[in-house]
Write a protein that holds these residues in place. Structure first.
Motif, PDB file in Angstrom:
ATOM      1  N   LEU A 169       0.825  -1.212   0.000  1.00 18.72           N
ATOM      2  CA  LEU A 169       0.000   0.000   0.000  1.00 18.72           C
ATOM      3  C   LEU A 169       0.858   1.261   0.000  1.00 18.72           C
ATOM      4  O   LEU A 169       0.536   2.246  -0.672  1.00 18.72           O
ATOM      5  CB  LEU A 169      -0.940  -0.009   1.205  1.00 18.72           C
ATOM      6  CG  LEU A 169      -2.013  -1.112   1.195  1.00 18.72           C
ATOM      7  CD1 LEU A 169      -2.914  -0.979   2.420  1.00 18.72           C
ATOM      8  CD2 LEU A 169      -2.850  -1.064  -0.082  1.00 18.72           C
ATOM      9  N   ASN A 170       1.952   1.241   0.753  1.00 21.49           N
ATOM     10  CA  ASN A 170       2.837   2.419   0.792  1.00 21.49           C
ATOM     11  C   ASN A 170       3.475   2.678  -0.571  1.00 21.49           C
ATOM     12  O   ASN A 170       3.609   3.830  -0.999  1.00 21.49           O
ATOM     13  CB  ASN A 170       3.915   2.237   1.857  1.00 21.49           C
ATOM     14  CG  ASN A 170       3.367   2.329   3.266  1.00 21.49           C
ATOM     15  OD1 ASN A 170       2.294   2.887   3.483  1.00 21.49           O
ATOM     16  ND2 ASN A 170       4.084   1.781   4.221  1.00 21.49           N
ATOM     17  N   GLU A 171       3.867   1.591  -1.258  1.00 18.45           N
ATOM     18  CA  GLU A 171       4.471   1.758  -2.579  1.00 18.45           C
ATOM     19  C   GLU A 171       3.446   2.270  -3.580  1.00 18.45           C
ATOM     20  O   GLU A 171       3.750   3.135  -4.417  1.00 18.45           O
ATOM     21  CB  GLU A 171       5.072   0.437  -3.048  1.00 18.45           C
ATOM     22  CG  GLU A 171       5.736   0.481  -4.418  1.00 18.45           C
ATOM     23  CD  GLU A 171       6.952   1.385  -4.481  1.00 18.45           C
ATOM     24  OE1 GLU A 171       7.457   1.604  -5.599  1.00 18.45           O
ATOM     25  OE2 GLU A 171       7.398   1.882  -3.420  1.00 18.45           O
ATOM     26  N   ALA A 172       2.217   1.767  -3.511  1.00 19.72           N
ATOM     27  CA  ALA A 172       1.163   2.239  -4.417  1.00 19.72           C
ATOM     28  C   ALA A 172       0.901   3.729  -4.197  1.00 19.72           C
ATOM     29  O   ALA A 172       0.792   4.500  -5.163  1.00 19.72           O
ATOM     30  CB  ALA A 172      -0.108   1.432  -4.193  1.00 19.72           C
ATOM     31  N   ARG A 173       0.791   4.120  -2.953  1.00 19.53           N
ATOM     32  CA  ARG A 173       0.533   5.547  -2.652  1.00 19.53           C
ATOM     33  C   ARG A 173       1.712   6.421  -3.067  1.00 19.53           C
ATOM     34  O   ARG A 173       1.531   7.526  -3.578  1.00 19.53           O
ATOM     35  CB  ARG A 173       0.243   5.704  -1.161  1.00 19.53           C
ATOM     36  CG  ARG A 173      -1.066   5.051  -0.710  1.00 19.53           C
ATOM     37  CD  ARG A 173      -1.374   5.379   0.739  1.00 19.53           C
ATOM     38  NE  ARG A 173      -2.589   4.723   1.201  1.00 19.53           N
ATOM     39  CZ  ARG A 173      -2.622   3.688   2.033  1.00 19.53           C
ATOM     40  NH1 ARG A 173      -1.480   3.204   2.523  1.00 19.53           N
ATOM     41  NH2 ARG A 173      -3.776   3.154   2.406  1.00 19.53           N
ATOM     42  N   ARG A 174       2.927   5.942  -2.860  1.00 18.40           N
ATOM     43  CA  ARG A 174       4.114   6.719  -3.232  1.00 18.40           C
ATOM     44  C   ARG A 174       4.136   7.006  -4.725  1.00 18.40           C
ATOM     45  O   ARG A 174       4.533   8.108  -5.156  1.00 18.40           O
ATOM     46  CB  ARG A 174       5.379   5.951  -2.824  1.00 18.40           C
ATOM     47  CG  ARG A 174       6.683   6.723  -3.059  1.00 18.40           C
ATOM     48  CD  ARG A 174       7.897   5.844  -2.841  1.00 18.40           C
ATOM     49  NE  ARG A 174       8.044   4.851  -3.890  1.00 18.40           N
ATOM     50  CZ  ARG A 174       8.574   5.097  -5.079  1.00 18.40           C
ATOM     51  NH1 ARG A 174       9.006   6.320  -5.387  1.00 18.40           N
ATOM     52  NH2 ARG A 174       8.693   4.137  -5.978  1.00 18.40           N
ATOM     53  N   LEU A 175       3.679   6.034  -5.509  1.00 18.19           N
ATOM     54  CA  LEU A 175       3.667   6.200  -6.963  1.00 18.19           C
ATOM     55  C   LEU A 175       2.499   7.044  -7.447  1.00 18.19           C
ATOM     56  O   LEU A 175       2.463   7.444  -8.611  1.00 18.19           O
ATOM     57  CB  LEU A 175       3.621   4.822  -7.637  1.00 18.19           C
ATOM     58  CG  LEU A 175       4.869   3.955  -7.486  1.00 18.19           C
ATOM     59  CD1 LEU A 175       4.590   2.535  -7.965  1.00 18.19           C
ATOM     60  CD2 LEU A 175       6.039   4.555  -8.257  1.00 18.19           C
ATOM     61  N   GLY A 176       1.530   7.300  -6.578  1.00 20.73           N
ATOM     62  CA  GLY A 176       0.380   8.105  -6.978  1.00 20.73           C
ATOM     63  C   GLY A 176      -0.826   7.295  -7.409  1.00 20.73           C
ATOM     64  O   GLY A 176      -1.727   7.829  -8.072  1.00 20.73           O
ATOM     65  N   VAL A 177      -0.874   6.017  -7.043  1.00 21.71           N
ATOM     66  CA  VAL A 177      -2.052   5.192  -7.326  1.00 21.71           C
ATOM     67  C   VAL A 177      -3.172   5.615  -6.377  1.00 21.71           C
ATOM     68  O   VAL A 177      -2.960   5.779  -5.176  1.00 21.71           O
ATOM     69  CB  VAL A 177      -1.731   3.695  -7.135  1.00 21.71           C
ATOM     70  CG1 VAL A 177      -2.993   2.847  -7.278  1.00 21.71           C
ATOM     71  CG2 VAL A 177      -0.665   3.252  -8.131  1.00 21.71           C
ATOM     72  N   SER A 178      -4.370   5.809  -6.914  1.00 19.51           N
ATOM     73  CA  SER A 178      -5.524   6.171  -6.087  1.00 19.51           C
ATOM     74  C   SER A 178      -6.221   4.898  -5.612  1.00 19.51           C
ATOM     75  O   SER A 178      -6.577   4.040  -6.420  1.00 19.51           O
ATOM     76  CB  SER A 178      -6.503   7.042  -6.890  1.00 19.51           C
ATOM     77  OG  SER A 178      -7.626   7.364  -6.098  1.00 19.51           O
ATOM     78  N   LEU A 179      -6.407   4.755  -4.303  1.00 21.90           N
ATOM     79  CA  LEU A 179      -7.029   3.582  -3.707  1.00 21.90           C
ATOM     80  C   LEU A 179      -8.376   3.972  -3.115  1.00 21.90           C
ATOM     81  O   LEU A 179      -8.443   4.824  -2.231  1.00 21.90           O
ATOM     82  CB  LEU A 179      -6.123   2.997  -2.615  1.00 21.90           C
ATOM     83  CG  LEU A 179      -4.682   2.653  -3.033  1.00 21.90           C
ATOM     84  CD1 LEU A 179      -3.858   2.278  -1.813  1.00 21.90           C
ATOM     85  CD2 LEU A 179      -4.673   1.520  -4.054  1.00 21.90           C
ATOM     86  N   GLN A 180      -9.445   3.362  -3.605  1.00 25.24           N
ATOM     87  CA  GLN A 180     -10.787   3.683  -3.119  1.00 25.24           C
ATOM     88  C   GLN A 180     -11.477   2.395  -2.646  1.00 25.24           C
ATOM     89  O   GLN A 180     -11.783   1.514  -3.456  1.00 25.24           O
ATOM     90  CB  GLN A 180     -11.612   4.361  -4.212  1.00 25.24           C
ATOM     91  CG  GLN A 180     -11.055   5.728  -4.621  1.00 25.24           C
ATOM     92  CD  GLN A 180     -11.997   6.496  -5.512  1.00 25.24           C
ATOM     93  OE1 GLN A 180     -13.165   6.154  -5.645  1.00 25.24           O
ATOM     94  NE2 GLN A 180     -11.500   7.557  -6.129  1.00 25.24           N
TER      95      GLN A 180
END
Length: 486
Positions: A169-180
């Motif tokens: 999750l941290n890597e996804a957020r760091r890259l700018g992936v939006s999680l809903q």
């Protein structure tokens, strides 16, 4: 969080999203010259022309794919939607430790043999693209130290699944992936422009969104949501049935052995619906006796290989167990007779052959089955009783009368047929730019980290395909305004 021009909110009433409007004119005539639009218009137009990916399902395959796609195409808008909590199955797997993969099956064809559904299709280039070693390297490179246990299962050294969940999750957020989270996709149609229009709903409130996307990845596991999207685009669904479960046994006497573990048995599952014996329906490994029946790796593997046949037979079957598979039955008899001669004056309860590696509770249980008093001496045991004990040890027959649940980890056999997917890209053969990964496909593995490896590999391949497509499509001609020559 990035601005999403392709995310069209609607409060209480559903409405169709406005398609992208390209305001620029591509011109290549010598009589044309390029003029710079305003900064505001240029920014808005560039945002509208950015490619977008919607991942339906926030499990292992979906999140891993979103990271890979965003890594290859940083300009790509990536939105991951999950109806529950992200990586919920990752969190509970392995008793809360997360069995990341298996470190004993690194060669692709050998690895593929651990998939009851998929072992033929996956033995090609699938795991060569991204196998267990690649998975372990990825997590190690992202700060999750791993360990391989004696049986091949790979866990974080913290023995805490939060290490894996937080990393992803941290890597996804760091890259700018939006999680809903807390939203589901009920439909994914294709507009006249060739883009997907996804209907997104939130169950807790009266809420409907319509989302435009260039690419869609379905990674919903065994959820009906994913099957619905697949059928909307012409895919067939192999009816899902449970896999990886324990056996309920019709023998109340087993309750006396509840909690006893056998480190190595050979178990053969016999089904009326199968005329000839399938080699996969004989497994060797640890087995655990529970208060309702039998569990452990050997039982779970049998449940996976026999999942569809067991379902058809309403979970009625016979299970033959060899408790000492490394000793031939004639040698078992010889050991028992020798023990009788050497311990003639000892009570049978206090002395039993150590060669069998059994616990005292099980030995007493065997005696009870032969109506033998544990206080009697070895010298008084008739030969026919010793032969019967040898046969019990080598060919104990159990009646399977139902299935139990394997904790909260639910794996299914069934889903979108692999024949309808291009495994080298994970793209649908029915609908361009529609991708699948993970358990939504008709792939399932035995216990030991294999189901997660399927998710990592499928997610990686899908993410690579989408990221590559998005990057190549971003190389477009320069936009300009066409002016009349004076």
């Amino acid at each position: 969080m990035p601005h999403w021009p392709w995310l069209q909110p609607a409060a209480a009433t559903a409405r169709r999203a406005t398609p992208f409007v390209l305001r620029r004119n591509k011109c290549f005539s010598p009589a044309s010259v390029c003029a710079s639009p305003s900064i505001h218009d240029r920014a808005q137009e560039e945002e509208e022309e950015r490619k977008s990916l919607v991942v339906v399902g926030g499990g292992a395959a979906g999140v891993y794919a979103s990271i890979r796609a965003k890594t290859l195409a940083p300009h790509l808008n990536v939105l991951v939607i999950d109806k529950g909590k992200f990586l919920s199955k990752v969190k509970i797997s392995g008793g809360g430790r997360c069995n990341v993969t298996n470190g004993h099956h690194l060669e692709p064809s050998g690895l593929a043999r651990n998939y009851p559904r998929g072992h033929k299709e996956l033995r090609g280039s699938f795991f060569s693209t991204h196998g267990p070693q690649d998975t372990m390297h990825w997590f190690s490179d992202h700060g999750v130290e791993l360990k391989t246990e004696d049986d091949g299962r790979v866990f974080p050294v913290t023995d805490n699944s939060a290490s894996v969940v937080d990393c992803l999750l941290n890597e996804a957020r760091r890259l700018g992936v939006s999680l809903q989270a807390g939203k589901s996709v009920s439909s994914a149609s294709v507009s006249d422009s060739g883009k997907f229009v996804l209907k997104v709903e939130k169950r807790t409130v009266d809420f409907v969104d319509y989302v435009n996307a260039n690419y869609v990845l379905v990674a919903t596991g065994s959820s009906q949501q994913g099957y619905s999207i697949a059928t909307q685009h012409g895919h067939s669904i192999i009816a899902p049935v449970p896999s990886l479960f324990t056996f309920k046994i019709a023998d109340k006497r087993l309750s006396d052995l509840s909690g006893v573990t056998f480190t190595r048995v050979k178990a053969k599952l016999m089904l009326d619906g199968i005329q000839k014996s399938a080699p996969e329906l004989t497994q060797t490994g640890p087995m655990l006796v529970t208060h309702w029946g039998l569990s452990g790796p050997v039982v779970l593997r049998l449940s996976a290989w026999g999942a569809r046949e067991l379902y058809q037979e309403k979970y009625q079957a016979k299970l033959m167990v060899d408790f000492i598979p490394d000793i031939h039955i004639e040698d078992v008899k010889r050991i028992l007779f020798q023990h009788k001669d050497q311990h003639a004056k000892n009570k049978v309860n206090n002395s039993f052959p150590t060669e069998f590696g059994m616990v005292k509770r099980f030995w007493r249980f065997l005696l009870e089955q032969e109506s033998l008093d544990g206080d009697m001496h070895w010298a008084t045991i008739p030969k026919n009783h010793l032969n019967a004990i040898a046969l019990q040890l080598k060919q104990w027959m159990f009646e399977v009368v139902g299935k139990g649940q394997f904790k909260d980890e639910f794996v299914t056999a069934g889903g979108v047929p692999l024949s309808e997917i291009s495994l080298n890209t994970m793209e649908s053969k029915k609908q361009p730019n529609l991708f699948f990964a993970g358990e939504v496909l008709n792939v399932d593995g035995v216990t030991g980290g294999f189901n997660f490896q399927n998710a990592w590999t499928g997610g990686y391949i899908a993410g690579t395909s989408i990221g590559t497509l998005a990057s190549s499509s971003n190389l477009r001609p320069q936009a300009c305004l066409q002016l009349e020559a004076s």
